[in-house]
Design an enzyme around this catalytic site. Structure first.
Site, short mmCIF file in Angstrom:
data_model
loop_
_atom_site.label_atom_id
_atom_site.label_comp_id
_atom_site.label_asym_id
_atom_site.label_seq_id
_atom_site.Cartn_x
_atom_site.Cartn_y
_atom_site.Cartn_z
N CYS A 84 0.81 -1.21 0.00
CA CYS A 84 0.00 0.00 0.00
C CYS A 84 0.85 1.26 0.00
CB CYS A 84 -0.96 -0.02 1.19
SG CYS A 84 -2.22 -1.29 1.07
N CYS A 203 -14.70 1.22 6.57
CA CYS A 203 -13.83 0.57 5.57
C CYS A 203 -13.76 1.42 4.31
CB CYS A 203 -14.36 -0.81 5.21
SG CYS A 203 -14.77 -1.86 6.63
N HIS A 329 -9.04 3.83 -2.55
CA HIS A 329 -7.68 3.32 -2.35
C HIS A 329 -7.22 2.47 -3.55
CE1 HIS A 329 -4.12 1.85 -0.60
NE2 HIS A 329 -4.58 0.89 0.17
#
Length: 388
Positions: A84, A203, A329
């Site tokens: 990430c 989330c 993301h």
């Protein structure tokens, strides 16, 4: 070693981009960055490219992925992959190359198609891998950390939920965010449960996206802009995959180490950070990161958000873009998009999410990789409105 500055930044609207190919997303982000350069730039003036992607959709397996989507052939182009922290590490590698004199103008390009692959982390969690227990998904990883933080420090469910409320409030004002709605603490704590104690709004979404940044050396910066944003410091650190029942349950040592490196290089302390874009794949991640980055004492993340400090008009605004929770993301693009937001904040060009404290220093942070030591790699970059 030379000083390095950002001269241009581009992003596309994040979301479910089934209608766009990987190359189309990357090309548009690149063109947006080129058009952002104040004095103009010809693509032929770029002499190196650093391409951040995890290649989840199997469409960009080398540095050629950046060359093909931008037309930048005949120059060094490297693919960077670091979980990430991929986008922020690509930025770090580009600035290192420029600082060392290997290039005067470098492109950082991050892109990811998260929606176009049949594979996923749930499928991977079913495999018998040494570093990933059967059935342990990312939400489960971070759910354990939330439970432990609540038990050890008395953090409340409502304090964790406030991270989502804040970031969705910001995301509703940010034009490139995947989700542009607001929610209340009640919406978060009463939402559909994903893994205890985290619910749907705790989330981040699964999102496609691309972003690009153009970095230049001190020797040529005046050719491109009179208002550069400078790279003041950078840190990158790792922690073991196999640790699991230690301090990593209530913090991420790699983030603390990377931040310490970046602060030392910039010659500043955490107290001097005026705005930050940090990794908030889940609400608890941002709350723990307040502590890891030194914005508050260990165990005080709940009190920090209660104080209003990370709000847009707070003392240390965090994730004015809405963060991963609202913006999304797309892994390779995430860190690059965060860098771009800090660049705009320090130039006073962030529009409806511009923070009001006349920021001088901005911080960007990513953490990644799994098993019980999730967050076992971290990259932190510090940018400055003034030349270091």
């Amino acid at each position: 070693m030379r000083d390095v500055a950002i001269a241009g930044a581009g992003i596309i609207d994040f979301g479910e981009l089934f209608e766009q190919s990987f190359d189309e997303m990357a090309e548009q982000a690149f063109m947006n960055a080129v058009e952002d350069v104040d004095h103009g730039i010809e693509p032929g003036e770029i002499d190196a490219a650093f391409f951040g992607t995890l290649d989840i959709a199997n469409d960009a397996s080398s540095g050629l992925g950046a060359s093909h989507s931008t037309g930048l052939f005949g120059i060094p182009s490297s693919r960077v992959e670091n979980a990430c922290a991929t986008g922020s590490t690509a930025f770090r590698q580009a600035t290192t190359a420029v600082r060392a004199g290997q290039a005067d103008v470098a492109l950082v390009l991050g892109a990811e198609k998260m929606r176009d692959s049949a594979e996923g982390l749930i499928e991977g969690a079913a495999l018998d891998q040494v570093w990933r227990g059967r059935g342990v998904t990312m939400p489960a990883f971070f759910g354990m950390r939330a439970t432990r933080h609540m038990h050890q420090y008395g953090t409340t469910r409502e304090q964790i939920a406030k991270v989502s409320v804040k970031n969705h409030e910001n995301g509703a004002k940010y034009p490139h965010a995947h989700y542009q709605f607001t929610c209340s603490v009640e919406d978060v704590v009463e939402g559909p449960q994903v893994t205890y104690p985290l619910n749907l709004y705790d989330c981040c979404p699964v999102t496609d996206g691309a972003a690009a940044t153009i970095v230049v050396s001190e020797d040529v910066v005046e050719e491109y802009t009179d208002d550069p944003v400078w790279v003041a410091g950078s840190g990158l650190s790792t922690d073991s995959l196999l640790r699991g029942d230690d301090e990593a349950l209530v913090g991420f040592p790699a983030s603390t180490q990377a931040a310490s490196q970046a602060y030392d290089e910039a010659g500043i302390t955490a107290e001097e950070i005026d705005v930050a874009e940090v990794h908030d794949c889940f609400t608890i991640t941002e709350l723990v990161t307040y502590e890891d980055l030194g914005f508050c004492e260990k165990g005080k993340g709940g009190e920090f958000i209660d104080s209003g400090a990370p709000e847009l008009d707070g003392e240390t605004p965090v994730n004015p873009s809405g963060g991963l929770l609202a913006k999304g993301h797309p892994i390779g693009a995430t860190g690059v998009a965060q860098i771009n937001e800090i660049y705009e904040q320090l130039r006073g060009e962030a529009g409806a999410v511009q923070v009001g404290n006349d920021p001088e220093y901005g911080l960007q942070h990513n953490a990644g990789i799994g098993r019980n030591a999730t967050g076992s790699i971290s990259c932190v970059n510090v940018l400055s409105a003034e030349r270091p």
